[in-house]
Scaffold this motif. Structure first.
Motif, PDB file in Angstrom:
ATOM      1  N   SER A 289      10.851 -58.346  -4.470  1.00  0.00           N
ATOM      2  CA  SER A 289      10.064 -59.235  -3.626  1.00  0.00           C
ATOM      3  C   SER A 289       9.990 -58.748  -2.174  1.00  0.00           C
ATOM      4  O   SER A 289       9.394 -57.725  -1.897  1.00  0.00           O
ATOM      5  N   ALA A 290      10.609 -59.489  -1.235  1.00  0.00           N
ATOM      6  CA  ALA A 290      10.540 -59.110   0.178  1.00  0.00           C
ATOM      7  C   ALA A 290      11.121 -57.719   0.420  1.00  0.00           C
ATOM      8  O   ALA A 290      10.666 -56.993   1.306  1.00  0.00           O
ATOM      9  N   SER A 291      12.124 -57.333  -0.374  1.00  0.00           N
ATOM     10  CA  SER A 291      12.667 -55.972  -0.275  1.00  0.00           C
ATOM     11  C   SER A 291      11.586 -54.948  -0.584  1.00  0.00           C
ATOM     12  O   SER A 291      11.504 -53.885   0.047  1.00  0.00           O
ATOM     13  N   GLU A 292      10.754 -55.272  -1.565  1.00  0.00           N
ATOM     14  CA  GLU A 292       9.697 -54.358  -1.977  1.00  0.00           C
ATOM     15  C   GLU A 292       8.538 -54.354  -0.983  1.00  0.00           C
ATOM     16  O   GLU A 292       7.838 -53.347  -0.851  1.00  0.00           O
ATOM     17  N   ILE A 293       8.358 -55.461  -0.281  1.00  0.00           N
ATOM     18  CA  ILE A 293       7.355 -55.481   0.787  1.00  0.00           C
ATOM     19  C   ILE A 293       7.765 -54.511   1.893  1.00  0.00           C
ATOM     20  O   ILE A 293       6.961 -53.703   2.363  1.00  0.00           O
ATOM     21  N   VAL A 294       9.036 -54.580   2.299  1.00  0.00           N
ATOM     22  CA  VAL A 294       9.529 -53.684   3.356  1.00  0.00           C
ATOM     23  C   VAL A 294       9.461 -52.229   2.902  1.00  0.00           C
ATOM     24  O   VAL A 294       8.903 -51.371   3.598  1.00  0.00           O
ATOM     25  N   ALA A 295      10.011 -51.950   1.724  1.00  0.00           N
ATOM     26  CA  ALA A 295      10.025 -50.569   1.232  1.00  0.00           C
ATOM     27  C   ALA A 295       8.607 -50.056   0.995  1.00  0.00           C
ATOM     28  O   ALA A 295       8.266 -48.927   1.380  1.00  0.00           O
ATOM     29  N   GLY A 296       7.757 -50.894   0.373  1.00  0.00           N
ATOM     30  CA  GLY A 296       6.391 -50.481   0.061  1.00  0.00           C
ATOM     31  C   GLY A 296       5.536 -50.275   1.292  1.00  0.00           C
ATOM     32  O   GLY A 296       4.778 -49.298   1.384  1.00  0.00           O
TER      33      GLY A 296
END
Length: 545
Positions: A289-296
């Motif tokens: 989720s939000a982790s993937e927003i930052v990484a992506g």
């Protein structure tokens, strides 16, 4: 003439558009009203006529939650007690005992006490089983027992618990508990700062910024941001964390829905801390989720090198909506898209297989997108790191050992066999691994792999059809073969399992803080991320600088 044409033809077309929307809305509203009336009548009739006394609250709670479960696992109904827990997750603050507590098979277990918080001060340890809270015996208590461990500050709660079979008592004095979004940060060498971001609560960006600024003051010239195991949280905090490393007015994420009001573009809105400092981001299969927003986003903007294993793949956005009587609905309102335009949602909940499970997007169906500088990235299955590490991936056998508490329970036994280890790092040997395998046998541990569960379910069906006797011998042979193959898998993944055991054991002696400190000196993924950052030419080559 043109004005006349516009008035005569365009206005009726627009009007007809509103008419169609209006008709569609009325049809939907009628269908919703119809189904509500049917359900209301049914619910009332069941409660008034059922042979035994019913609990309307429980029935409604189950009906709502089962209905929503058919949509996706993130659209959920919160009763009054659930709402309190949800607010704790978002704010990171509550009054309680300061420990992770789980209930499994009717047993209330301390999973992880937080250092210097009430549970720790009262002497509770991971693995303790709470059997009585105040006057409430938990054997007969079927409701959410964790609510009995909350209350006003300085309230005293008497506890009875079991530790290694011995009955003990203690008193917990409740206090305010603050769950840090950044539980640890520090330098791993002269140049490299390391920040652990464990959740995206309301303080995530503030704590990350403070950590970043302090590390820079201490001389850090490159940063590792660790998002491993971070399940996500507040979308706005993800945007703000990206803003620490990219300029103002940069698109970070876009949300899209068939409902127009949920279509939004989120941009950075503040001055960054540092747009040039080399940055590596660690992710794994539990980064979501939000982790993937930052990484992506930082991958798409060519601002950071992503290291580890493919992330979870949750590209759905939820919003809490208040309902009556203090209840709440957390509903999926949109999908999110990274700056390059990709949605990384792995499971399609609108399509189910024959068992009712959501279908996973196959890699052959992934779509290609381009980062700001033209690098190729893909959608459909989480964030794929720029540098993939095998050690960051988890095996199915290791997942089963964690899921079914084999790692946790063995660590408990180890802790009480080795009480004087203290701040020393446990060195696990072949003998310890053999003891662990023997522990699995003595505890009759079940891996519950898909194959094992399917075989057990088949035999249970055979019992119902009264043909189990005729296939019992074959079933036993198959089960023995399966268990033998699972033992082989345990041996094959020895290094991974020993790492999991060591991590859990370190937490028993030194809490989570001690584990992070150990990681800074010994964790393979962190070492490789630092090595890449130290190699400027490799870093620049990956990001096409």
């Amino acid at each position: 003439m043109l004005k006349y044409f516009k008035k005569r033809y365009i206005i009726p077309v627009v009007a007809s558009g509103f008419l169609l929307v209006g008709v569609s809305f009325r049809q939907d509203f009628f269908e919703i009203a119809k189904q509500i009336e049917i359900f209301t009548t049914l619910f009332k009739t069941v409660n008034m006529n059922y042979v035994d006394e019913t609990n309307p609250g429980d029935l409604m709670d189950k009906a709502i939650k089962n209905m929503l479960a058919d949509l996706d696992p993130y659209t959920v109904y919160f009763n009054e007690q659930d709402v309190v827990r949800f607010k704790i997750n978002n704010t990171g603050e509550y009054t309680g005992i300061g420990a992770i507590v789980t209930r499994k098979e009717g047993r209330l277990i301390i999973r992880e006490p937080y250092k210097n918080f009430p549970a720790d001060k009262a002497g509770l340890k991971a693995g303790d089983e709470i059997i009585q809270i105040g006057d409430v015996n938990l054997v007969d208590f079927k409701e959410d027992a964790s609510q009995l461990l909350k209350g006003s500050k300085n309230a005293k709660i008497d506890i009875k618990y079991k530790r290694q079979g011995e009955l003990k008592t203690t008193q917990i004095i409740l206090d305010e508990v603050e769950l840090k979004a950044v539980p640890y940060f520090g330098k791993i060498d002269e140049k490299t700062g390391y920040i652990v971001l464990s959740q995206f609560n309301a303080k995530a960006s503030t704590e990350t910024k403070q950590a970043l600024e302090k590390l820079k003051e201490q001389g850090a010239t490159q940063i590792i941001l660790d998002l491993r195991g971070n399940p996500g949280g507040l979308l706005g905090e993800a945007v703000n964390i990206c803003n620490l490393f990219v300029p103002n007015n940069e698109i970070i994420v876009t949300t899209k829905s068939h409902i127009a009001k949920h279509n939004n573009t989120y941009k950075t809105s503040k001055n960054p801390v540092d747009t040039e400092i080399p940055l590596a981001i660690l992710v794994d299969g539990k980064s979501a989720s939000a982790s993937e927003i930052v990484a992506g986003a930082l991958q798409d903007l060519d601002r950071a090198v992503i290291v580890g294993s493919r992330s979870f793949g949750k590209g759905l956005v939820q919003r809490p909506i208040d309902l009556t009587y203090g209840t709440q609905l957390k509903v999926t309102i949109s999908r999110y898209y990274t700056p390059s335009g990709r949605c990384i949602q792995a499971l399609d909940y609108s399509k189910k297989d024959v068992n009712g499970k959501a279908i996973r997007t196959e890699s052959k169906n992934y779509n290609a997108f381009k980062t700001k500088k033209g690098r190729t990235v893909y959608d459909g299955g989480g964030i794929l790191p720029d540098i993939e590490l095998d050690e960051a991936k988890s095996s199915s056998i290791a997942d089963a050992l964690v899921r079914n508490d084999a790692i946790f329970n063995f660590a408990t036994v180890y802790y009480y066999k080795n009480p004087s280890l203290g701040d020393k790092t446990p060195v696990l040997t072949d003998t310890d691994f053999t003891e662990f395998k023997n522990f699995l046998k003595t505890q009759n541990f079940s891996f519950d792999t898909k194959t094992e569960l399917a075989l057990k379910e088949t035999f249970e069906e055979a019992k119902k059809e009264k043909i189990d006797a005729s296939i019992k011998a074959q079933y036993d042979i198959l089960m023995a073969s399966l268990q033998k193959s699972e033992e082989i898998e345990v041996d094959k993944n020895k290094a991974e399992i020993l790492n999991l055991l060591r991590d859990e054991i370190i937490k028993r002696y030194q809490f989570k803080e001690g584990l992070y400190l150990y990681y800074t000196k010994n964790n393979s993924e962190i070492k490789k991320a630092a090595l890449m950052l130290n190699n400027t030419s490799e870093y620049n080559k990956i990001l096409k600088k």
